[in-house]
Scaffold this motif. Structure first.
Motif, PDB file in Angstrom:
ATOM      1  N   ILE A 170       7.712  25.445  27.529  1.00  0.00           N
ATOM      2  CA  ILE A 170       7.543  26.649  28.347  1.00  0.00           C
ATOM      3  C   ILE A 170       7.822  27.878  27.498  1.00  0.00           C
ATOM      4  CG2 ILE A 170       8.369  27.861  30.418  1.00  0.00           C
ATOM      5  CD1 ILE A 170       9.280  25.052  31.435  1.00  0.00           C
ATOM      6  N   GLU A 171       8.823  27.782  26.623  1.00  0.00           N
ATOM      7  CA  GLU A 171       9.157  28.889  25.714  1.00  0.00           C
ATOM      8  C   GLU A 171       9.461  28.324  24.333  1.00  0.00           C
ATOM      9  OE1 GLU A 171      12.306  31.412  27.049  1.00  0.00           O
ATOM     10  OE2 GLU A 171      11.382  31.817  28.987  1.00  0.00           O
ATOM     11  N   TRP A 172       9.087  29.099  23.326  1.00  0.00           N
ATOM     12  CA  TRP A 172       9.440  28.764  21.942  1.00  0.00           C
ATOM     13  C   TRP A 172       9.525  30.069  21.169  1.00  0.00           C
ATOM     14  CZ3 TRP A 172      11.198  24.733  19.253  1.00  0.00           C
ATOM     15  CH2 TRP A 172      11.181  24.817  17.875  1.00  0.00           C
ATOM     16  N   ASP A 173      10.746  30.463  20.782  1.00  0.00           N
ATOM     17  CA  ASP A 173      10.970  31.730  20.073  1.00  0.00           C
ATOM     18  C   ASP A 173      11.638  31.459  18.732  1.00  0.00           C
ATOM     19  OD1 ASP A 173       9.980  33.338  22.177  1.00  0.00           O
ATOM     20  OD2 ASP A 173      11.902  33.167  23.216  1.00  0.00           O
ATOM     21  N   ARG A 174      11.206  32.193  17.716  1.00  0.00           N
ATOM     22  CA  ARG A 174      11.827  32.093  16.399  1.00  0.00           C
ATOM     23  C   ARG A 174      12.198  33.476  15.918  1.00  0.00           C
ATOM     24  NH1 ARG A 174       9.127  30.514  10.609  1.00  0.00           N
ATOM     25  NH2 ARG A 174       8.496  32.682  10.752  1.00  0.00           N
ATOM     26  N   GLU A 175      13.436  33.600  15.400  1.00  0.00           N
ATOM     27  CA  GLU A 175      13.872  34.863  14.829  1.00  0.00           C
ATOM     28  C   GLU A 175      14.848  34.585  13.714  1.00  0.00           C
ATOM     29  OE1 GLU A 175      17.560  36.041  17.809  1.00  0.00           O
ATOM     30  OE2 GLU A 175      15.548  36.784  18.293  1.00  0.00           O
ATOM     31  N   ALA A 176      15.026  35.562  12.843  1.00  0.00           N
ATOM     32  CA  ALA A 176      15.943  35.392  11.706  1.00  0.00           C
ATOM     33  C   ALA A 176      17.367  35.227  12.208  1.00  0.00           C
ATOM     34  CB  ALA A 176      15.841  36.597  10.768  1.00  0.00           C
ATOM     35  N   ALA A 177      18.075  34.287  11.601  1.00  0.00           N
ATOM     36  CA  ALA A 177      19.470  34.052  11.983  1.00  0.00           C
ATOM     37  C   ALA A 177      20.333  35.200  11.502  1.00  0.00           C
ATOM     38  CB  ALA A 177      19.946  32.755  11.395  1.00  0.00           C
ATOM     39  N   ASP A 178      21.340  35.566  12.290  1.00  0.00           N
ATOM     40  CA  ASP A 178      22.267  36.649  11.913  1.00  0.00           C
ATOM     41  C   ASP A 178      23.151  36.225  10.753  1.00  0.00           C
ATOM     42  OD1 ASP A 178      21.211  38.118  13.961  1.00  0.00           O
ATOM     43  OD2 ASP A 178      22.739  37.498  15.404  1.00  0.00           O
ATOM     44  N   GLY A 228      17.631  29.493   7.878  1.00  0.00           N
ATOM     45  CA  GLY A 228      17.733  30.940   8.035  1.00  0.00           C
ATOM     46  C   GLY A 228      17.081  31.465   9.307  1.00  0.00           C
ATOM     47  N   PHE A 229      16.684  30.573  10.194  1.00  0.00           N
ATOM     48  CA  PHE A 229      16.054  30.996  11.451  1.00  0.00           C
ATOM     49  C   PHE A 229      16.739  30.345  12.659  1.00  0.00           C
ATOM     50  CE2 PHE A 229      12.715  31.712   8.338  1.00  0.00           C
ATOM     51  CZ  PHE A 229      12.202  32.945   8.723  1.00  0.00           C
ATOM     52  N   GLU A 230      16.642  31.029  13.787  1.00  0.00           N
ATOM     53  CA  GLU A 230      17.082  30.493  15.072  1.00  0.00           C
ATOM     54  C   GLU A 230      15.848  30.229  15.932  1.00  0.00           C
ATOM     55  OE1 GLU A 230      19.823  33.040  17.068  1.00  0.00           O
ATOM     56  OE2 GLU A 230      21.354  32.887  15.504  1.00  0.00           O
ATOM     57  N   TYR A 231      15.765  29.017  16.468  1.00  0.00           N
ATOM     58  CA  TYR A 231      14.651  28.649  17.335  1.00  0.00           C
ATOM     59  C   TYR A 231      15.212  28.369  18.734  1.00  0.00           C
ATOM     60  CZ  TYR A 231      12.528  27.686  12.767  1.00  0.00           C
ATOM     61  OH  TYR A 231      12.064  27.779  11.466  1.00  0.00           O
ATOM     62  N   GLU A 232      14.741  29.120  19.701  1.00  0.00           N
ATOM     63  CA  GLU A 232      15.150  28.889  21.079  1.00  0.00           C
ATOM     64  C   GLU A 232      13.969  28.304  21.849  1.00  0.00           C
ATOM     65  OE1 GLU A 232      16.890  32.286  22.914  1.00  0.00           O
ATOM     66  OE2 GLU A 232      18.543  32.394  21.477  1.00  0.00           O
ATOM     67  N   PHE A 233      14.257  27.263  22.627  1.00  0.00           N
ATOM     68  CA  PHE A 233      13.159  26.574  23.309  1.00  0.00           C
ATOM     69  C   PHE A 233      13.518  26.235  24.747  1.00  0.00           C
ATOM     70  CE2 PHE A 233      15.768  23.429  21.133  1.00  0.00           C
ATOM     71  CZ  PHE A 233      15.986  22.463  22.117  1.00  0.00           C
ATOM     72  N   GLU A 234      12.466  26.049  25.531  1.00  0.00           N
ATOM     73  CA  GLU A 234      12.593  25.582  26.912  1.00  0.00           C
ATOM     74  C   GLU A 234      11.445  24.607  27.150  1.00  0.00           C
ATOM     75  OE1 GLU A 234      12.100  27.831  31.046  1.00  0.00           O
ATOM     76  OE2 GLU A 234      13.967  28.411  30.023  1.00  0.00           O
ATOM     77  N   ILE A 235      11.794  23.400  27.587  1.00  0.00           N
ATOM     78  CA  ILE A 235      10.808  22.331  27.751  1.00  0.00           C
ATOM     79  C   ILE A 235      10.811  21.866  29.202  1.00  0.00           C
ATOM     80  CG2 ILE A 235      10.135  20.008  27.021  1.00  0.00           C
ATOM     81  CD1 ILE A 235      11.641  20.529  24.393  1.00  0.00           C
ATOM     82  N   ASP A 236       9.627  21.720  29.780  1.00  0.00           N
ATOM     83  CA  ASP A 236       9.501  21.189  31.133  1.00  0.00           C
ATOM     84  C   ASP A 236       9.932  19.718  31.127  1.00  0.00           C
ATOM     85  OD1 ASP A 236       8.369  19.890  33.501  1.00  0.00           O
ATOM     86  OD2 ASP A 236       7.266  21.761  33.807  1.00  0.00           O
ATOM     87  N   ALA A 237      10.981  19.399  31.913  1.00  0.00           N
ATOM     88  CA  ALA A 237      11.515  18.041  31.922  1.00  0.00           C
ATOM     89  C   ALA A 237      10.577  17.051  32.590  1.00  0.00           C
ATOM     90  CB  ALA A 237      12.872  18.014  32.630  1.00  0.00           C
ATOM     91  N   ALA A 261      17.476  18.539  11.692  1.00  0.00           N
ATOM     92  CA  ALA A 261      18.050  17.293  12.215  1.00  0.00           C
ATOM     93  C   ALA A 261      18.928  17.613  13.433  1.00  0.00           C
ATOM     94  CB  ALA A 261      18.869  16.596  11.134  1.00  0.00           C
ATOM     95  N   ARG A 262      19.452  16.578  14.039  1.00  0.00           N
ATOM     96  CA  ARG A 262      20.246  16.761  15.265  1.00  0.00           C
ATOM     97  C   ARG A 262      21.450  17.686  15.060  1.00  0.00           C
ATOM     98  NH1 ARG A 262      19.634  13.412  19.741  1.00  0.00           N
ATOM     99  NH2 ARG A 262      17.883  11.975  19.573  1.00  0.00           N
ATOM    100  N   GLU A 263      22.042  17.616  13.882  1.00  0.00           N
ATOM    101  CA  GLU A 263      23.204  18.486  13.634  1.00  0.00           C
ATOM    102  C   GLU A 263      22.831  19.964  13.582  1.00  0.00           C
ATOM    103  OE1 GLU A 263      22.165  16.428   9.644  1.00  0.00           O
ATOM    104  OE2 GLU A 263      22.362  15.857  11.751  1.00  0.00           O
ATOM    105  N   ASP A 264      21.545  20.260  13.517  1.00  0.00           N
ATOM    106  CA  ASP A 264      21.100  21.653  13.503  1.00  0.00           C
ATOM    107  C   ASP A 264      20.887  22.204  14.921  1.00  0.00           C
ATOM    108  OD1 ASP A 264      20.942  21.802  10.627  1.00  0.00           O
ATOM    109  OD2 ASP A 264      19.127  20.567  10.758  1.00  0.00           O
ATOM    110  N   LYS A 312      18.929  25.574  21.395  1.00  0.00           N
ATOM    111  CA  LYS A 312      18.753  26.419  20.207  1.00  0.00           C
ATOM    112  C   LYS A 312      18.929  25.566  18.952  1.00  0.00           C
ATOM    113  CE  LYS A 312      20.958  30.390  19.927  1.00  0.00           C
ATOM    114  NZ  LYS A 312      22.066  31.365  19.694  1.00  0.00           N
ATOM    115  N   ILE A 313      17.997  25.749  18.011  1.00  0.00           N
ATOM    116  CA  ILE A 313      18.090  25.102  16.705  1.00  0.00           C
ATOM    117  C   ILE A 313      18.312  26.195  15.667  1.00  0.00           C
ATOM    118  CG2 ILE A 313      16.852  23.721  14.980  1.00  0.00           C
ATOM    119  CD1 ILE A 313      15.154  22.606  17.284  1.00  0.00           C
TER     120      ILE A 313
END
Length: 199
Positions: free
Chosen positions: A191-199, A176-185, A150-153, A171-172
């Protein structure tokens, strides 16, 4: 001799009438002076005086909100103050909405004219160019790739320039995961979508 006196006597009333008529003609210049031409000048000065009245900060805020198409209840002001810009006094205003859109405005303190404006999430700058998708649409696209989030995430979100194009990035953090994204406006494509385990 008697005839000469009669002629003189007959002429004197004419001279008296001329002498009386003379003063009647002389007030004409005085009448012209009673309606002076510069009468319109004070009105112009009054108008000028009104233009010289400085806006209050509240009025400047209203000008910025009207230009942005927002209402006072929909935003939070994060900065406001007076400054000099190119020799004129301006209000510098910063405010944001609850949908991750940040605005910066410069308003002429006397005329209320919008000198410059920038909207971080909507892609607006002085040229008034707007992005193809809104910040809300970019957020929904990103959340749609993380079921249950949700938005709070959303921990980070903003607009940037990357390789000459406008993008939304963020970043979402969810499940237990971090999702980093880049979207063409302009197109709404990722353009980018990365997922990795949250620290």
């Amino acid at each position: 001799m008697a005839l000469f006196l009669v002629l003189l006597a007959g002429c004197r009333p004419l001279q008296g009438e001329l002498s009386q008529a003379g003063p009647k003609d002389t007030p004409a210049p005085a009448a012209a002076e009673s309606t002076p031409a510069p009468e319109s000048a004070p009105g112009a000065e009054t108008d000028g005086g009104q233009r010289d009245t400085m806006l209050t900060e509240e009025q400047a805020r209203e000008k910025a909100l009207a230009h942005a198409g927002l209402s006072g209840g929909a935003v939070t002001f994060t900065g406001a103050g007076l400054d000099f810009e190119d020799g004129r006094k301006v209000y510098e205003l910063e405010f944001r909405t609850d949908t991750y859109v940040e605005y910066e405005y410069e308003i002429d303190a006397y005329t209320g004219e919008v000198i410059s404006y920038k909207s971080e999430a909507a892609g607006q700058e002085q040229s008034g160019v707007t992005a193809g998708i809104t910040a809300d649409e970019a957020v929904e696209l990103a959340l749609g790739k993380v079921p249950g989030a949700a938005r709070e995430d959303i921990w980070e979100f903003g607009r940037d320039e990357d390789g000459g194009r406008t993008v939304y990035e963020g970043k979402i953090v969810y499940g237990g995961f971090e999702y980093e994204f880049e979207i063409d406006a302009g197109t709404g494509t990722f353009i980018e979508w990365d997922r990795e385990a949250a620290d």
